[in-house]
Design an enzyme around this catalytic site. Sequence first.
Site, PDB file in Angstrom:
ATOM      1  N   HIS A  13       0.816  -1.221   0.000  1.00  0.00           N
ATOM      2  CA  HIS A  13       0.000   0.000   0.000  1.00  0.00           C
ATOM      3  C   HIS A  13       0.847   1.267   0.000  1.00  0.00           C
ATOM      4  CE1 HIS A  13      -3.846  -2.045   0.335  1.00  0.00           C
ATOM      5  NE2 HIS A  13      -3.350  -2.793   1.288  1.00  0.00           N
ATOM      6  N   ASP A  70       4.000  -0.751  -4.817  1.00  0.00           N
ATOM      7  CA  ASP A  70       2.883  -1.390  -5.517  1.00  0.00           C
ATOM      8  C   ASP A  70       3.068  -1.313  -7.024  1.00  0.00           C
ATOM      9  OD1 ASP A  70       1.888  -1.836  -3.033  1.00  0.00           O
ATOM     10  OD2 ASP A  70       0.017  -0.728  -3.293  1.00  0.00           O
TER      11      ASP A  70
END
Length: 600
Positions: free
Chosen positions: A181, A186
């Site tokens: 996150h 990511d």
Amino acid sequence: MTVPTTSAAPGPSRPQRARQLALDELGEPLRTTDFVVVDLETTGGAAGNGDAITEIGAVRVRGGEVLGEFQTLVDPGTSISAFVSVLTGITDVMVTGAPRIGAALPPFLEFARGSVLVAHNAPFDVGFLKAACNQLALPWPGFAVVDTAVLARRVLTRDEVPNCKLATLARFFRATTTPNHRALDDARATVDVLHGLVARLGNLGVHSLPELRAFTAQVTEAQRRKRHLADGLPTGPGVYVFRDARGTPLYVGTSRNLRSRVRQYFVASETRSRMGEMVGLAERVDPIECAHALEAQVRELRLIAAHKPRYNRRSKFPERAVWLKLTAEAFPRLSIVRERRPDGAAYLGPLRTQRQAEAVRDAIHDAVPLRQCTDKLSVRRIVRAACVLAGIGRCPAPCEGGIDQQRYAQLAELVAAAWRGDVRPLVEPLERKLTALSAEQRYEDAASLRDRISSVVRACARMQRLAGLYAVDELVAARPDGNGGWELTVVSSGRLVAAGHAARGVAPWPVIDALRATADAVDTTRPVLAEESECILRWLEEPGTRLVLTSDPWQMPAFGAGRLRNYLVSGASGHERADPFADRRRLPVVSRPARPRLTA
């Protein structure tokens, strides 16, 4: 401002394009295409609702090689909630002094210029980027976009991955970076996922962007060619039936605007793969105009139950409902049955599944010591020795004369009365046991018992609501249509028998009299569809609905199950909301439809 970190400049390796090409125009092979994989962190889950970007991370790749990386925190101009801080690790302190979106977005757009954007759940990230461009009065460059979530749905099967979340795909493709996150991490994980998916695509004959576009298209050309099936359909409420060349119903649906809804099956907004297969088989669409939405919903349920179209999933088999029966014998017991018969026994239902029926039965056995054996007992003689349940106080042992018929009948009547009205004698013993389990800190047992209590309350509440409507021989109701007119409904014994509409300026009473005179005759020997009655109840309970007349009182028990609202609200979704690390981008795997033949 945080300066983008770059391992290789994205521009000098080849000339920049003079303009951003559309996806249709990108005919170059995938191995020579520049992809910019982007991920955002935000203060919330929806662009345009006051939520803002807190971090941008991007990686530019071509032919499996990383050309550059971009990362910057962004000051959202508002506080970051504790929930988001726990989820992403980004706090108000971290973004203090970071550039605002007006300073952070233009460098990213320059970094991504001349490339194809890639994101996991692209509507989320692209939606925030477009909203930021709109806020800053910047033109959106019109990037071609590839969504790795959609691509994974097409390439991978349920046997390979249970879902298409980024964390799941990263593990499957053994990504070198674990999603956490944070935007850049990511994005790096999504790069590995993209490379893994592209490798799969090569085996499927997809080597260029036009072929990739055809492969991931939500609607095939065969579907688009059947748009003419929506021509001439009415624009009012009703039911539509897709039929094949032999006239067999394939799918039954309902809408407030038939033409608009049927058209959606031929455009990209229809993402259900089985619907693409259905449209490929359909040869015509039959409309059934209705007076209002309630009539359309009821007709849809009846048609689905009668024809069982292969592409409908819900409401196809109402005959599969089960009942909990309190048998009519000397010492009644609880039995799960498939139909309700006029045999003098008490019934609870209809219940949706066998599992629900078993949960309700077990909860009643916890509250009332009815026998659980299936033996046929006699009042005059002892049948056999008592079982172990009698030894632990769970059964009064009528099999060996441990209780007489009159006292046992009182236990059975307590259960039957709870089904019909006052549910407290069933719930209160279970609540006392629930309190005791909680006091002993046996929380798992308490949670299991709480769920069984909820099953009993929901089953009783449903039956009592339906029974109240079944008891009314004729009921007429009206509701404003929003344009100065009235939607009119006539109900008999829980069934819709007439529906009409009094437009603005038309006196409603003559219409009501005509509907009552021409209403369908009710065949009381045939069971009513419980879902139909529940649709009617929801319509009657909506704000603005008025009762015009009733032949009998429409009533419910004062101490019925409906008053126990704390048990009627399911808490299953609460555990998901309480998990700050859960991935809320729900991306279920869908079956990959037959791929159109690709040409070079």
